[in-house]
Design a protein around this motif. Structure first.
Motif, short mmCIF file in Angstrom:
data_model
loop_
_atom_site.label_atom_id
_atom_site.label_comp_id
_atom_site.label_asym_id
_atom_site.label_seq_id
_atom_site.Cartn_x
_atom_site.Cartn_y
_atom_site.Cartn_z
N ARG A 91 0.86 -1.18 0.00
CA ARG A 91 0.00 0.00 0.00
C ARG A 91 0.90 1.23 0.00
N ALA A 92 0.72 2.09 -1.01
CA ALA A 92 1.58 3.26 -1.18
C ALA A 92 0.73 4.52 -1.19
N LYS A 93 1.09 5.46 -0.32
CA LYS A 93 0.44 6.77 -0.28
C LYS A 93 1.29 7.77 -1.05
N ASN A 94 0.63 8.60 -1.88
CA ASN A 94 1.35 9.52 -2.76
C ASN A 94 2.28 8.76 -3.71
N TRP A 95 1.71 7.73 -4.34
CA TRP A 95 2.48 6.82 -5.18
C TRP A 95 3.03 7.49 -6.43
N LYS A 96 2.40 8.57 -6.92
CA LYS A 96 2.91 9.25 -8.10
C LYS A 96 4.29 9.85 -7.83
N ASP A 97 4.49 10.35 -6.61
CA ASP A 97 5.81 10.88 -6.25
C ASP A 97 6.85 9.78 -6.24
N MET A 98 6.45 8.56 -5.87
CA MET A 98 7.39 7.44 -5.86
C MET A 98 7.83 7.09 -7.27
N ILE A 99 6.88 7.11 -8.22
CA ILE A 99 7.24 6.84 -9.62
C ILE A 99 8.18 7.91 -10.14
N LYS A 100 7.91 9.16 -9.76
CA LYS A 100 8.78 10.25 -10.19
C LYS A 100 10.19 10.08 -9.64
N LEU A 101 10.29 9.70 -8.37
CA LEU A 101 11.61 9.48 -7.77
C LEU A 101 12.34 8.33 -8.45
N ALA A 102 11.60 7.25 -8.76
CA ALA A 102 12.22 6.09 -9.43
C ALA A 102 12.73 6.48 -10.80
N GLN A 103 12.00 7.33 -11.50
CA GLN A 103 12.45 7.77 -12.81
C GLN A 103 13.68 8.66 -12.69
N GLU A 104 13.67 9.57 -11.73
CA GLU A 104 14.82 10.45 -11.54
C GLU A 104 16.08 9.68 -11.17
N ASN A 105 15.91 8.59 -10.44
CA ASN A 105 17.06 7.79 -10.01
C ASN A 105 17.55 6.85 -11.09
N GLY A 106 16.82 6.76 -12.20
CA GLY A 106 17.21 5.86 -13.27
C GLY A 106 16.76 4.44 -13.09
N ALA A 107 15.92 4.18 -12.06
CA ALA A 107 15.43 2.82 -11.85
C ALA A 107 14.46 2.41 -12.95
#
Length: 337
Positions: free
Chosen positions: A264-280
């Motif tokens: 269960r992830a809250k504010n999951w869009k920010d997590m996708i953004k972070l993963a993209q920024e990190n190159g994951a």
């Protein structure tokens, strides 16, 4: 009355003899262990080993302790290390680390300052000293590296106990508050700087299954291998990000997981953004994830909170039906002799 006095004297002399024999054995065992490490090519030095606490305690004080493995380049030094136990209960040990100690790696020296680091260890009464339960407490721990970074944790508790779930299984719980990662690590994970400096809380409750028990031989280098991990509950809060997880994974002989977690992830869009920024993940996959996960969130009635299955199979990690990358290797491959 005379017989009673004699009996008391005999008992007192007997207990005194037991304490002096036991304290000598305790001191000798520490020195023998240090000698064994030296014979194995390690640095294992101390200025003094002293056992005190007569008549009811065996308190071992090791002064100016230096332990180093020349092959790996790792080392640890402390002005004093204490192992405290009751003389009539030698399988229960309280370990106390000093307020200042140093950990060295091939690349840097890290000074560890703390208000308290201590642990309670209870062993089963056998020659292997199999671990029965363990609790460690950390209070206001600060790490300072000569490479210019620092990190700290406000408080943390790590606890484990042997269970009956399988022959070599242990319940393990970790609860931490106020963790501040090194600024370099945060910068790599959070390139846009949207997260606060401090990780508010992290807690996890698991049952870990191994291929052997944790005992004296484990400490000497024969580490048990993790074969299965049941995550009973995990919760992490960092700024506006909040993640909860439950599930179970089985590890292959190389440490890659197979199984499922419910996340269960809250504010999951920010997590996708972070993963993209990190190159994951790349931009294309990020768009697909946001579209697919957005549909799932919409169906659940809360677009900011997402409940999805995270699965591991064939060394691939998938979110729902979408593969997102390689599965993590949870442990190093076993070294074959």
């Amino acid at each position: 009355m005379r017989i009673l006095v004699i009996a008391i004297l005999v008992a007192a002399l007997g207990w005194a003899a037991y304490w002096f024999i036991g304290s000598s054995a305790q001191e000798r065992s520490v020195k023998n262990w240090l000698g064994q490490q030296q014979n194995a090519g390690w640095v294992a030095d101390t200025s003094n080993v002293n056992v005190r606490g007569f008549p009811n305690r065996f308190d071992t004080i090791i002064s100016d302790l230096n332990i180093a493995d020349p092959n790996s380049g790792w080392a640890w030094s402390a002005p004093q290390m204490q192992f405290l136990m009751l003389s009539y209960k030698p399988n229960h040990i309280i370990a106390q680390w000093p307020q200042t100690q140093t950990v060295s790696t091939p690349n840097q020296n890290i000074t560890v300052n703390s208000d308290e680091i201590s642990a309670s260890l209870v062993f089963r009464a056998n020659t292997a000293l199999a671990l029965d339960r363990f609790t460690a407490s950390l209070d206001n721990v600060k790490l300072n590296s000569n490479q210019g970074w620092d990190s700290q944790i406000q408080s943390a508790i790590l606890a484990t106990r042997r269970t009956d779930a399988s022959e070599f299984s242990y319940d393990i719980a970790f609860d931490a508050l106020g963790f501040t990662p090194a600024s370099e690590i945060k910068a790599q994970f959070d390139k846009s700087g949207v997260l606060p400096a401090t990780f508010e809380t992290f807690s996890i409750s698991t049952t870990a299954h191994y291929d052997a028990q944790w005992d004296r031989l484990s400490v000497e280098g024969n580490l048990p291998e993790l074969t299965k991990l049941d995550i009973n509950e995990a919760n992490a809060i960092w700024g506006g990000l909040e993640v909860q997880a439950k599930g179970s994974v089985t590890l292959d002989n190389q440490g890659y997981p197979t199984g499922k977690l419910t996340v269960r992830a809250k504010n999951w869009k920010d997590m996708i953004k972070l993963a993209q920024e990190n190159g994951a993940i790349d931009a294309g996959l990020a768009r697909k994830l946001e579209t697919g996960m957005g549909l799932i969130a919409m169906l659940s009635g809360n677009q900011n909170t997402l409940d999805v299955p995270l699965s591991f199979a064939n060394r691939i990690t998938s979110i729902g039906p979408i593969p997102v990358g390689p599965a993590p290797q949870i442990r190093s491959p076993r070294v074959q002799n």
